[in-house]
Design an enzyme around this catalytic site. Structure first.
Site, PDB file in Angstrom:
ATOM      1  N   HIS A  46     -24.261 -36.795 -32.207  1.00 22.92           N
ATOM      2  CA  HIS A  46     -25.533 -36.683 -33.334  1.00 22.92           C
ATOM      3  C   HIS A  46     -24.715 -37.915 -34.224  1.00 22.92           C
ATOM      4  O   HIS A  46     -26.151 -38.494 -34.477  1.00 22.92           O
ATOM      5  CB  HIS A  46     -25.715 -35.218 -33.757  1.00 22.92           C
ATOM      6  CG  HIS A  46     -26.902 -34.929 -34.013  1.00 22.92           C
ATOM      7  ND1 HIS A  46     -27.828 -35.310 -33.277  1.00 22.92           N
ATOM      8  CD2 HIS A  46     -27.085 -35.027 -35.678  1.00 22.92           C
ATOM      9  CE1 HIS A  46     -29.174 -35.416 -34.658  1.00 22.92           C
ATOM     10  NE2 HIS A  46     -28.701 -34.812 -35.310  1.00 22.92           N
ATOM     11  N   GLU A  68     -25.594 -36.615 -25.710  1.00 21.30           N
ATOM     12  CA  GLU A  68     -26.418 -35.142 -26.291  1.00 21.30           C
ATOM     13  C   GLU A  68     -27.626 -34.961 -24.937  1.00 21.30           C
ATOM     14  O   GLU A  68     -27.273 -33.570 -24.911  1.00 21.30           O
ATOM     15  CB  GLU A  68     -27.271 -36.136 -27.471  1.00 21.30           C
ATOM     16  CG  GLU A  68     -26.570 -36.522 -28.416  1.00 21.30           C
ATOM     17  CD  GLU A  68     -27.359 -36.363 -29.602  1.00 21.30           C
ATOM     18  OE1 GLU A  68     -27.712 -35.732 -31.188  1.00 21.30           O
ATOM     19  OE2 GLU A  68     -28.552 -36.865 -29.873  1.00 21.30           O
ATOM     20  N   ASN A 409       5.976 -47.066 -20.626  1.00 19.81           N
ATOM     21  CA  ASN A 409       7.867 -47.282 -20.023  1.00 19.81           C
ATOM     22  C   ASN A 409       8.001 -45.889 -19.181  1.00 19.81           C
ATOM     23  O   ASN A 409       8.749 -45.541 -17.982  1.00 19.81           O
ATOM     24  CB  ASN A 409       8.574 -48.133 -20.583  1.00 19.81           C
ATOM     25  CG  ASN A 409       8.337 -49.281 -20.772  1.00 19.81           C
ATOM     26  OD1 ASN A 409       8.467 -49.780 -20.079  1.00 19.81           O
ATOM     27  ND2 ASN A 409       9.640 -49.621 -21.207  1.00 19.81           N
TER      28      ASN A 409
END
Length: 679
Positions: A46, A68, A409
């Site tokens: 919002h 929303e 990694n």
């Protein structure tokens, strides 16, 4: 309305909100029925919608508006979010991040079609989610509305004086773009009619706009409902106002109960307590009604400029102090001492201004691990500690990419797949630990995994195969030296380059970046047990306490936080072990480094009859003795970067200007220790 001046604020707040959204989505994935997390996500979406619509970034506004719409049934409990829906929400987050980056790079195009597919995916994912009640979650009712003792006291005393306690519920229009501003305006308007003693939500949440569409203010006043309504409705983007009287009966009984609970022998203290109570009430009231943000945003460039000026001030102070010592004027010395105290205070404040929590770097990794573990089909538990550790802003800006490489990694090369782990007698879920902590004036960052580890023998074989070393050279390597092969340029253990493994970009990139920051990287690994990579960094990149030393005619600075002691030894005490110089100090063997030889300082020979000055430096539990020609003294030095071409095998981390105007190089003690820890 000219919006260009607000673009910087919009970008900063958007980044913060996107990070909050990322963290909340990760929480939602592990606990789909958590209503509080859903509300947090809704509030962020919002806020982003309102900010972007105000700034004219409609593609961001439309996407957050659709988010929303999806979150609404989740919050009501009619829909339980499944993995597909959460994946789509993550894609929306990625798209929002991309759009914000486009704004930063001046590449943004308000093309609504760019989010069309995502909006369609959101609707599809919503329809595919299971219908029914979500898992039972304890919902916070407006019991938070309960008044505390001080608020009850205010209301009770006000009622006795003819005041009324009003509950004012203010409803904003659905597309209100600055709800926090409206709440502040409403609070200020009501303050003209009486005292606001409470708000729901609390004042800070109101100011930040962290509420849905309505909020409540409790006002002690003599004004009627119409007057209150009229003054609020004058504010734009207010849809409606509900005003009602609060029943003081319950408050009266609560207040009376609290009074009756006072022991009878305390009656003589009633007046004194009443005064204290009123003072506390007044303080609380000030906090509630006058709460203002306690932080401000400052352009990083201004901080850098301020730091540079403070650095020049420190250099000038050192120069003046040196002149004072030569002149031997007491009054001048006294004035310089006073100036020194002031500049030290200024320096400390500026240094603290530059320090930021490493949390902002660490917060990106839960999402990274989540996405990569899904792609690699590996089960991973990420543990993060020490997020509150503070480090220089310059380091924060640069350390993110090396850490991403290390985490990738660990996931790709370090951790085995679940089946392999079970066959080895391990848990199917691997663990990666990311931690940060202080060691003196240094920051240590560790990346630990419980994977397959690194085989030094295999590293040697690959180095020979790639032509990086000869077979003869690898034979003489210790295990620690063999592990360091992984940092050689062009070295990679990956058979096929992938996006995850870095497309052949090796660990030398990590080492180079850390060295540029004046730090070092260590690696420790055991086959089938795991790997620990430790990064040591200076906590500040600006001003440090240093010991000035001479090597023949050259002056060098050694950061004081690494120095444990300074001793004198005679040349006949120096022994050789495996062709390396050492001494025995308090029953322990201490490796020695002659700075003159290491840095190729010319024109100097040591007198075999004179004692040698040894500066003992320590880091990571390892100690090395550094032989120098002369000690000059302790001094604050301003670290200035120097060209990489002037570095001597990374033993120089920067330069500084001395009080006499000459330049001294700063020794990278970590590199000295790393070089000798395996010898």
């Amino acid at each position: 309305m000219e919006l260009d001046q607000y673009i910087g604020l919009f970008i900063d707040e958007s980044r913060e909100n996107l990070q909050k959204l990322n963290e909340s989505l990760l929480k939602l994935e592990s606990n789909p029925g958590d209503l509080e997390v859903l509300n947090d996500i809704f509030r962020v979406a919002h806020t982003l919608k309102g900010m972007s619509k105000t700034m004219g970034f409609n593609a961001i506004g439309d996407l957050t508006h659709q988010m929303e719409d999806v979150l609404d049934p989740l919050r009501s409990g009619t829909i339980v979010p499944n993995s597909k829906l959460i994946d789509v929400l993550f894609k929306c987050l990625d798209k929002l991040e991309t759009l914000v980056e486009q704004i930063i790079n001046n590449e943004y195009s308000d093309n609504l079609s760019s989010t069309k597919d995502l909006i369609s995916d959101l609707k599809d994912a919503l329809s595919s989610s299971s219908t029914g009640s979500a898992p039972a979650v304890e919902v916070k009712k407006e019991a938070d509305q309960a008044f505390n003792q001080y608020e009850i006291a205010i209301a009770f005393e006000a009622a006795q004086k003819g005041f009324t306690l009003k509950e004012v519920t203010i409803h904003l229009v659905s597309d209100c773009v600055l709800p926090g501003v409206r709440s502040y305006m409403a609070n200020s308007a009501l303050e003209t009619l009486g005292e606001v003693i409470k708000s729901i939500p609390e004042a800070e949440a109101l100011e930040n706009g962290e509420f849905e569409k309505s909020f409540k203010l409790f006002l002690v006043t003599k004004s009627d409902n119409k007057t209150i309504t009229d003054i609020i409705m004058r504010i734009s983007e207010i849809e409606a106002v509900d005003v009602g009287d609060v029943d003081l009966t319950a408050l009266n009984s609560s207040y009376s109960a609290s009074i009756q609970s006072v022991p009878s022998n305390a009656e003589e203290k009633t007046e004194e307590k009443s005064i204290e109570e009123k003072e506390t009430i007044a303080a609380n009231q000030t906090t509630i009604t006058k709460a203002m943000p306690q932080t401000i945003r400052v352009n990083a460039g201004r901080l850098d400029k301020l730091m540079n000026l403070v650095g020049e001030l420190v250099i000038s102070r050192t120069r003046i102090a040196q002149i004072s010592n030569e002149l031997k004027e007491n009054d001048l010395s006294s004035a310089i001492s006073s100036m020194g105290n002031i500049t030290t205070d200024i320096q400390e404040i500026v240094m603290k201004l530059r320090m930021v929590s490493i949390e902002q770097v660490f917060n990106r990794f839960p999402r990274l691990v989540r996405d990569l573990s899904k792609e690699l089909k590996k089960e991973v538990n990420l543990k993060i500690t020490g997020k509150e550790t503070e480090i220089d802003r310059v380091v924060i800006d640069e350390i993110g990419d090396p850490l991403v490489h290390l985490i990738r990694n660990s996931l790709d090369h370090g951790l085995e797949n679940p089946q392999e782990r079970i066959e080895k007698g391990k848990s199917s879920k691997g663990t990666i630990e990311l931690s940060a902590f202080n060691e003196g004036d240094n920051i240590l960052i560790k990346v630990v995994d419980d994977g397959k580890g690194i085989d030094p023998v295999r590293l040697k074989q690959i180095a020979v195969k790639k032509g990086l070393m000869t077979e003869e050279q690898t034979r003489n390597l210790s295990e620690a030296e063999a592990l360091d092969i992984i940092f050689m340029p062009g070295f990679s253990t990956t058979q096929v380059a992938t996006d995850i493994s870095g497309r052949g970009v090796g660990m030398d990139v990590v080492k180079t970046k850390i060295a540029m920051l004046g730090g070092t990287v260590y690696i420790d690994s055991k086959v089938n047990i795991g790997t620990t990579i430790t990064i040591s960094l200076p906590s500040t990149m600006a001003i440090v306490q240093a010991l000035l030393v001479k090597v023949i005619d050259e002056t060098y600075a050694m950061p004081l936080n690494y120095i444990s002691e300074v001793i004198e030894i005679y040349p006949n005490q120096v022994k050789k072990v495996q062709n390396k110089e050492v001494i025995v100090l308090r029953g322990h063997t201490l490796p020695l480094v002659r700075l003159q030889d290491l840095l190729s300082v010319p024109n100097g020979k040591t007198d075999p009859k004179k004692p040698l000055i040894v500066v003992i430096v320590k880091s990571q539990g390892k100690s090395v003795g550094v032989i120098v020609s002369q000690l000059i003294g302790q001094q604050e030095v301003v670290i200035k970067p120097i060209s990489k071409k002037l570095h001597v095998d990374e033993y120089i981390s920067g330069a500084t200007t001395l009080g006499n105007g000459r330049v001294a190089l700063i020794i990278n003690v970590n590199s000295l220790i790393k070089k000798n820890k395996k010898e």
